[in-house]
Scaffold this active site. Structure first.
Site, mmCIF file in Angstrom:
data_model
loop_
_atom_site.group_PDB
_atom_site.id
_atom_site.type_symbol
_atom_site.label_atom_id
_atom_site.label_comp_id
_atom_site.label_asym_id
_atom_site.label_seq_id
_atom_site.Cartn_x
_atom_site.Cartn_y
_atom_site.Cartn_z
ATOM 1 N N LEU A 87 38.259 -15.287 -11.320
ATOM 2 C CA LEU A 87 38.512 -16.688 -11.662
ATOM 3 C C LEU A 87 40.005 -16.991 -11.532
ATOM 4 O O LEU A 87 40.842 -16.134 -11.816
ATOM 5 C CB LEU A 87 38.104 -16.960 -13.115
ATOM 6 C CG LEU A 87 36.629 -17.167 -13.412
ATOM 7 C CD1 LEU A 87 36.454 -17.406 -14.906
ATOM 8 C CD2 LEU A 87 36.058 -18.321 -12.610
ATOM 9 N N ASN A 102 37.206 -22.790 -2.028
ATOM 10 C CA ASN A 102 36.462 -21.527 -2.014
ATOM 11 C C ASN A 102 35.271 -21.684 -1.083
ATOM 12 O O ASN A 102 34.791 -22.796 -0.859
ATOM 13 C CB ASN A 102 35.970 -21.193 -3.426
ATOM 14 C CG ASN A 102 35.199 -19.886 -3.489
ATOM 15 O OD1 ASN A 102 35.606 -18.888 -2.873
ATOM 16 N ND2 ASN A 102 34.090 -19.874 -4.205
ATOM 17 N N HIS A 104 31.284 -20.194 -0.649
ATOM 18 C CA HIS A 104 30.220 -19.440 -1.320
ATOM 19 C C HIS A 104 29.063 -19.273 -0.339
ATOM 20 O O HIS A 104 28.678 -20.242 0.328
ATOM 21 C CB HIS A 104 29.765 -20.182 -2.575
ATOM 22 C CG HIS A 104 28.787 -19.405 -3.384
ATOM 23 N ND1 HIS A 104 29.161 -18.343 -4.170
ATOM 24 C CD2 HIS A 104 27.443 -19.493 -3.489
ATOM 25 C CE1 HIS A 104 28.087 -17.826 -4.741
ATOM 26 N NE2 HIS A 104 27.021 -18.507 -4.345
HETATM 27 C C1 GRF Z 1 31.675 -14.307 2.319
HETATM 28 O O1 GRF Z 1 30.295 -14.299 2.567
HETATM 29 C C2 GRF Z 1 32.052 -15.409 1.376
HETATM 30 O O2 GRF Z 1 31.179 -16.490 1.392
HETATM 31 C C3 GRF Z 1 31.955 -14.766 0.033
HETATM 32 O O3 GRF Z 1 32.346 -13.441 0.229
HETATM 33 C C4 GRF Z 1 32.110 -13.058 1.579
HETATM 34 C C5 GRF Z 1 33.397 -12.486 2.092
HETATM 35 O O4 GRF Z 1 33.214 -11.855 3.341
HETATM 36 N N1 GRF Z 1 32.677 -15.516 -0.951
HETATM 37 P P1 GRF Z 1 34.480 -11.374 4.165
HETATM 38 O O5 GRF Z 1 35.311 -10.510 3.243
HETATM 39 O O6 GRF Z 1 35.211 -12.595 4.616
HETATM 40 O O7 GRF Z 1 33.933 -10.583 5.314
#
Ligand code: GRF
Length: 190
Positions: A87, A102, A104
């Site tokens: 966080l 961010n 997700h």
């Molecule tokens: C991604 O799927 C993102 O949505 C999530 O964590 C993953 C990170 O993947 N928050 P990477 O480290 O960019 O390969």
């Protein structure tokens, strides 16, 4: 000129994609990569991409101004979280209001919140029988995966899908959309 800091906790493939997308852009710079994890592969990527990186501890992040001070010295204007698991504390939120994004790997508000990261998200989607998943790009506030949604993109969940195949599809959506959405948000809020 807008100057971005990218935060990641692990692999950093989105970080790599974002840096490549903005390389040579005369208006937006990717100037710093930060992580809470000294063993994160994103640090190796930062070295290869020739972007300065910073590792910080839990104590430095939550108990001091270490990180906001670094961001201020580097003149960072926006923060992008790309696979960052902690966080964001109040001292950073207040200094970057409306300027922290961010991503997700699911369609929020479903499959978000504390503990919902990595393969757990895709496992939850598959367990629910949901016929679709996708990505959500949103502003960051004091809660996990809770800030205002900026953009979503969907993909079908097909019979025989596994957490690994779904993760791969989601990553492709992230690579396609995240850099462009970052660019448009930064252009509007500089
Ligand atoms: C991604 O799927 C993102 O949505 C999530 O964590 C993953 C990170 O993947 N928050 P990477 O480290 O960019 O390969």
């Amino acid at each position: 000129m807008p100057s971005l800091a990218l935060f990641a906790s692990g692999n950093g493939s989105n970080v790599q994609r974002i840096v490549e997308y903005f390389s040579g852009n005369p208006h937006i710079g990717i100037d710093l990569i930060l992580t809470n994890n000294p063993r994160a592969y994103v640090l190796e990527r930062a070295r290869n991409l020739k972007i300065p990186s910073v590792v910080f501890s839990r104590k430095e992040f939550y108990g001091s101004n270490y990180v906001p001070d670094i961001l201020a010295v580097q003149n960072i204007s926006h923060i992008v979280l790309a696979g960052f698991l902690w966080l964001i504390p109040e001292n950073i939120l207040s200094a970057f209001q409306g300027k922290i994004l961010n991503i997700h790997p699911a369609l929020l508000p479903k499959y978000g919140g504390k503990g919902m990261y990595g393969t757990r998200v895709h496992q939850a989607v598959l367990a629910s029988g949901d016929p679709e998943s996708g990505i959500t790009i949103h502003y960051v506030n004091e809660k996990y995966d809770d800030g205002q949604i900026i953009f979503q993109s969907r993909c079908p969940v097909i019979p025989g899908e596994t957490p690994e195949t779904l993760a791969e599809k989601i990553h492709q959506l992230e690579y396609r959309h995240f850099p462009e959405i970052i660019e448009s948000v930064v252009k509007k809020s500089r």
